[in-house]
Design a protein around this motif. Structure first.
Motif, short mmCIF file in Angstrom:
data_model
loop_
_atom_site.label_atom_id
_atom_site.label_comp_id
_atom_site.label_asym_id
_atom_site.label_seq_id
_atom_site.Cartn_x
_atom_site.Cartn_y
_atom_site.Cartn_z
N ASP A 58 0.88 -1.18 0.00
CA ASP A 58 0.00 0.00 0.00
C ASP A 58 0.91 1.22 0.00
OD1 ASP A 58 -2.08 1.80 0.20
OD2 ASP A 58 -2.41 1.46 2.35
N GLY A 59 1.33 1.64 -1.20
CA GLY A 59 2.32 2.70 -1.29
C GLY A 59 3.65 2.20 -0.79
N THR A 60 4.17 2.86 0.21
CA THR A 60 5.45 2.44 0.80
C THR A 60 5.28 1.47 1.95
OG1 THR A 60 5.42 4.37 2.28
CG2 THR A 60 6.52 4.62 0.13
#
Length: 268
Positions: A96-98
């Motif tokens: 989830d993103g980073t």
């Protein structure tokens, strides 16, 4: 939105065999008929009340980790559109993103129309917290990528829940006397209160043991079941349980519950 192939899903089949796959390849029919992916233990000073709920829909027990989850199970078990439910159904792991998310949703519901709903249960004050909100947002996007519905459930009207628990007391039909059922079905007319149906049955054939419970069973699954289960809000809104804590018996409240149809319940 994350691509479904990037999210790993792990679940346990009904025979106990573990499965590791992706959201894109996961079979929800197997997941909803599988076993909980984590064990819930009871111990002194535990803050949440865990246990097993007997589901009339599943004809089996379903795990719950808190009383709030138990409430959601009651609603799912009463909803005519739900044909199967599973608790702690799978691990979901993905980016989830980073961040890397690892999450076990609280429930998976299978619907009669072939759809599935993933449910997370959380008290409203906790659901609003940033960390929880981010996990729920990610879970919702993953479910959408697979075509599953997703909900974060924080509670319901306590009167509705109390009414459904009352109705649920008669859902184990093996303990219901068939002779009494036949008598109740013969005298029940749409618009009567449950108390009036019991009185009519007593007048016709004399007092019946557990006649009130039989009426509820007939309402829930018999000749009135189609109308009430599909349009259960009217019966439930009839306040089958009295709000007055001094009159906890279901008799005083059920007299208000009439055999009527109308709107679809909000949880179906």
């Amino acid at each position: 939105m994350p691509r479904s192939g990037e999210v790993e899903v792990r679940y346990v089949q009904g025979n106990g065999g573990p499965v590791a796959t992706t959201v894109a390849a996961a079979d929800p029919l197997r997941i909803v008929r599988g076993l909980p992916v984590r064990r819930v233990r009871s111990h002194p000073r535990r803050r949440h009340y865990a246990g097993w709920f007997w589901s009339a829909t599943n004809r089996d027990h379903v795990l719950y980790e808190s009383r709030l989850e138990l409430d959601r199970l009651w609603l799912a078990d009463f909803a005519p559109g739900v044909i199967r439910m599973a608790a702690q159904p799978m691990w979901m792991c993905g980016s989830d993103g980073t961040s890397t998310r690892r999450h076990v949703p609280d429930m998976l519901l299978e619907h009669a129309d072939g759809g599935f709903t993933v449910v997370d249960v959380k008290p409203e004050e906790f659901a609003r917290r940033e960390e929880a909100a981010q996990v729920f947002a990610w879970t919702g996007r993953v479910c959408a990528s697979r075509g599953w519905s997703y909900e974060v459930w924080t509670g319901a009207d306590p009167v509705v829940l109390a009414n459904i628990r009352t109705i649920g007391a008669a859902r184990r039909t093996g303990s219901i006397d068939t002779t009494t059922v036949a008598c109740i079905e013969a005298v029940a007319v749409t618009g009567m209160t449950i108390d009036e149906v019991v009185a009519a049955a007593d007048t016709q054939r004399g007092p019946h043991r557990c006649a009130g419970e039989v009426v509820v069973q007939v309402v829930d699954g018999g000749s009135y079941g189609t109308a009430v289960r599909a349009n259960g809000l009217d019966l439930v809104r009839g306040r089958l349980y009295d709000r007055n804590p001094r009159s906890p018996s279901w008799d005083s409240g059920l007299v208000r519950g009439r055999l009527v149809g109308g709107r679809r319940p909000p949880w179906s």
